[in-house]
Motif scaffolding. Structure first.
Motif, PDB file in Angstrom:
ATOM      1  N   ILE A   1       0.845  -1.195   0.000  1.00  0.00           N
ATOM      2  CA  ILE A   1       0.000   0.000   0.000  1.00  0.00           C
ATOM      3  C   ILE A   1       0.883   1.249   0.000  1.00  0.00           C
ATOM      4  CG2 ILE A   1      -1.871   1.207   1.162  1.00  0.00           C
ATOM      5  CD1 ILE A   1      -2.739  -1.343   2.397  1.00  0.00           C
ATOM      6  N   GLU A   2       1.987   1.189   0.762  1.00  0.00           N
ATOM      7  CA  GLU A   2       2.867   2.365   0.798  1.00  0.00           C
ATOM      8  C   GLU A   2       3.453   2.654  -0.578  1.00  0.00           C
ATOM      9  OE1 GLU A   2       5.483   1.311   3.956  1.00  0.00           O
ATOM     10  OE2 GLU A   2       4.220   2.260   5.482  1.00  0.00           O
TER      11      GLU A   2
ATOM     12  N   CYS B   1      -7.003  11.481  -8.312  1.00  0.00           N
ATOM     13  CA  CYS B   1      -5.796  11.299  -7.502  1.00  0.00           C
ATOM     14  C   CYS B   1      -6.068  11.496  -6.016  1.00  0.00           C
ATOM     15  CB  CYS B   1      -4.701  12.260  -7.960  1.00  0.00           C
ATOM     16  SG  CYS B   1      -3.920  11.751  -9.507  1.00  0.00           S
ATOM     17  N   GLU B   2      -6.886  12.515  -5.699  1.00  0.00           N
ATOM     18  CA  GLU B   2      -7.148  12.776  -4.271  1.00  0.00           C
ATOM     19  C   GLU B   2      -7.924  11.627  -3.654  1.00  0.00           C
ATOM     20  OE1 GLU B   2      -6.307  16.339  -6.291  1.00  0.00           O
ATOM     21  OE2 GLU B   2      -8.137  15.156  -6.529  1.00  0.00           O
ATOM     22  N   GLU B   3      -8.960  11.160  -4.372  1.00  0.00           N
ATOM     23  CA  GLU B   3      -9.755  10.046  -3.834  1.00  0.00           C
ATOM     24  C   GLU B   3      -8.877   8.824  -3.649  1.00  0.00           C
ATOM     25  OE1 GLU B   3     -14.231  10.741  -5.676  1.00  0.00           O
ATOM     26  OE2 GLU B   3     -12.749   9.604  -6.805  1.00  0.00           O
ATOM     27  N   ALA B   4      -7.997   8.592  -4.655  1.00  0.00           N
ATOM     28  CA  ALA B   4      -7.127   7.417  -4.570  1.00  0.00           C
ATOM     29  C   ALA B   4      -6.239   7.508  -3.342  1.00  0.00           C
ATOM     30  CB  ALA B   4      -6.281   7.306  -5.835  1.00  0.00           C
ATOM     31  N   THR B   5      -5.649   8.700  -3.134  1.00  0.00           N
ATOM     32  CA  THR B   5      -4.788   8.858  -1.959  1.00  0.00           C
ATOM     33  C   THR B   5      -5.573   8.611  -0.690  1.00  0.00           C
ATOM     34  OG1 THR B   5      -3.679  10.607  -3.197  1.00  0.00           O
ATOM     35  CG2 THR B   5      -3.099  10.379  -0.890  1.00  0.00           C
ATOM     36  N   GLY B   6      -6.818   9.171  -0.631  1.00  0.00           N
ATOM     37  CA  GLY B   6      -7.646   8.965   0.552  1.00  0.00           C
ATOM     38  C   GLY B   6      -7.914   7.494   0.793  1.00  0.00           C
ATOM     39  N   LEU B   7      -8.320   6.795  -0.274  1.00  0.00           N
ATOM     40  CA  LEU B   7      -8.638   5.371  -0.135  1.00  0.00           C
ATOM     41  C   LEU B   7      -7.421   4.587   0.332  1.00  0.00           C
ATOM     42  CD1 LEU B   7     -10.711   3.062  -0.669  1.00  0.00           C
ATOM     43  CD2 LEU B   7      -9.675   2.811  -2.888  1.00  0.00           C
TER      44      LEU B   7
ATOM     45  N   ARG C   1      -6.643   5.218   3.945  1.00  0.00           N
ATOM     46  CA  ARG C   1      -7.565   4.514   4.854  1.00  0.00           C
ATOM     47  C   ARG C   1      -7.190   3.046   4.926  1.00  0.00           C
ATOM     48  NH1 ARG C   1     -11.450   7.793   2.695  1.00  0.00           N
ATOM     49  NH2 ARG C   1     -12.075   6.237   1.156  1.00  0.00           N
ATOM     50  N   ASN C   2      -6.879   2.432   3.758  1.00  0.00           N
ATOM     51  CA  ASN C   2      -6.505   1.021   3.775  1.00  0.00           C
ATOM     52  C   ASN C   2      -5.253   0.802   4.601  1.00  0.00           C
ATOM     53  OD1 ASN C   2      -8.617   0.411   2.179  1.00  0.00           O
ATOM     54  ND2 ASN C   2      -7.450   0.028   0.311  1.00  0.00           N
TER      55      ASN C   2
ATOM     56  N   ALA D   1      -3.777  -0.850  11.969  1.00  0.00           N
ATOM     57  CA  ALA D   1      -4.559  -1.088  13.189  1.00  0.00           C
ATOM     58  C   ALA D   1      -4.784  -2.579  13.400  1.00  0.00           C
ATOM     59  CB  ALA D   1      -5.887  -0.353  13.106  1.00  0.00           C
ATOM     60  N   SER D   2      -5.148  -3.305  12.308  1.00  0.00           N
ATOM     61  CA  SER D   2      -5.349  -4.753  12.424  1.00  0.00           C
ATOM     62  C   SER D   2      -4.084  -5.432  12.903  1.00  0.00           C
ATOM     63  CB  SER D   2      -5.729  -5.369  11.082  1.00  0.00           C
ATOM     64  OG  SER D   2      -6.911  -4.827  10.619  1.00  0.00           O
ATOM     65  N   LEU D   3      -2.937  -4.983  12.355  1.00  0.00           N
ATOM     66  CA  LEU D   3      -1.676  -5.598  12.743  1.00  0.00           C
ATOM     67  C   LEU D   3      -1.426  -5.406  14.238  1.00  0.00           C
ATOM     68  CD1 LEU D   3       0.764  -7.109  11.663  1.00  0.00           C
ATOM     69  CD2 LEU D   3       1.900  -4.934  11.333  1.00  0.00           C
ATOM     70  N   GLU D   4      -1.730  -4.214  14.741  1.00  0.00           N
ATOM     71  CA  GLU D   4      -1.526  -3.964  16.170  1.00  0.00           C
ATOM     72  C   GLU D   4      -2.358  -4.908  17.018  1.00  0.00           C
ATOM     73  OE1 GLU D   4      -0.886   0.699  16.373  1.00  0.00           O
ATOM     74  OE2 GLU D   4      -1.765  -0.159  18.213  1.00  0.00           O
TER      75      GLU D   4
END
Lengths: 190, 126
Positions: A74-75, A130-136, A139-140, A146-149
């Protein structure tokens, strides 16, 4: 679904997200009497518990590996979208070499663009600005982290229960050895 | 981790918590060793990359972003690599610090546990 039920007087958690907590034994004699078990049954019960814990541990570790692979992916996507956005103002095309097949690369010229397509899995790809993609993607990424934690906390809890069970097995065994020595020392039945 | 010879030393809840903590620290220590190794490799790769950059006379460098190699001007690549090197060094520093702290805590716990249990407990790597 995430329950950490209230602790007993010794400050212990009785279960966590479906993983049973290992009961801490204050005194081996009391434990065996209360459970109504002889030494061998107690030992095999504890060994079985240990096996169950190991199974859950393997499952959680597999999930951990998956998440730890997903996060850099994702990064990388975020990186690419950011690069595209940075190039937007300049009016130059972005030239990239991408892999067509193993060892074979081709060149692409990416013009000024307002949208990107994101692969969502299950053979579905959607177009986003591009903005929506960055937002999505952000969030992912946050969800994955968070799940990993939570997963790592589960694994820690699990390892603690494994340790407690191993120590209890050793203590029950030692107690038994000790009892046998006492019985051998005195000829009467104890 | 435990060996006993039929001794009668009682294990209190506090002892159990110490043993659990030692186990957790030990696990984290091994994870850290892997992470430190990985961070050191990253650092070395970035060093090699910036050395190669100095040697090359091309104006445009293919710089990996995500899964593709973008054509990026040399100066931008230089500054990106510098940034990445800083991030990795800071990370490496943080990891080394955590490792030191964990080793110190483990040494302390060893003293406490060996003090109470002596031979009945084994806290060494097998």
């Amino acid at each position: 679904m995430a329950t950490a039920s209230s602790s007993s007087s010794s400050g212990m958690v009785t279960e966590r997200r479906g993983i049973p907590g290992a009961q801490f034994v204050e005194d081996v004699q009391t434990y065996l009497t209360q459970a109504g078990l002889d030494v061998n049954s107690a030992l095999s019960f504890l060994q079985e518990r240990l096996q169950q814990y190991k199974l859950v541990e393997m499952k959680l570790q597999a999930q951990q590996r998956d998440l730890q692979a997903k996060i850099p992916d994702i990064e990388k996507c975020l990186d690419v979208v950011a690069t595209l956005q940075a190039k937007k103002g300049t009016g130059e095309a972005l030239i990239t070499d991408f892999e067509v097949s193993e060892g074979i690369y081709s060149r692409a010229s990416i013009e000024d663009t307002d949208s990107v397509c994101l692969w969502l899995g299950a053979n579905v790809m959607l177009e986003y600005s591009c903005e929506e993609a960055t937002g999505l993607l952000r969030r992912n990424l946050d969800n994955a982290k968070a799940s990993l934690e939570v997963l790592l906390a589960d694994l820690q809890f699990l390892r603690d229960q494994v340790t407690i069970t191993q120590v209890t097995i050793a203590r029950v065994y030692n107690w038994d050895v000790h009892q046998r020595r006492l019985r051998q020392a005195s000829p009467k039945d104890s | 981790m435990q060996q006993g010879g039929g001794s009668e030393t009682e294990v209190t809840w506090e002892d159990q918590q110490n043993i659990n903590k030692f186990g957790r620290l030990n696990n984290r220590f091994h994870e850290l060793q892997d992470e430190i190794k990985f961070a050191k490799e990253s650092n070395e790769n970035l060093e090699d990359a910036s050395n190669e950059l100095i040697l090359t006379d091309e104006e445009v460098v293919r710089f990996q972003i995500g899964e593709v190699f973008a054509h990026v001007p040399k100066e931008e690549v230089e500054s990106r690599i510098e940034e990445m090197k800083e991030v990795t060094s800071k990370n490496l520093e943080k990891l080394e610090e955590e490792k030191e702290s964990i080793l110190a805590q483990m040494a302390e716990l060893k003293q406490i546990l060996y003090g109470k249990f002596k031979d009945s407990i084994n806290l060494e790597e097998d």
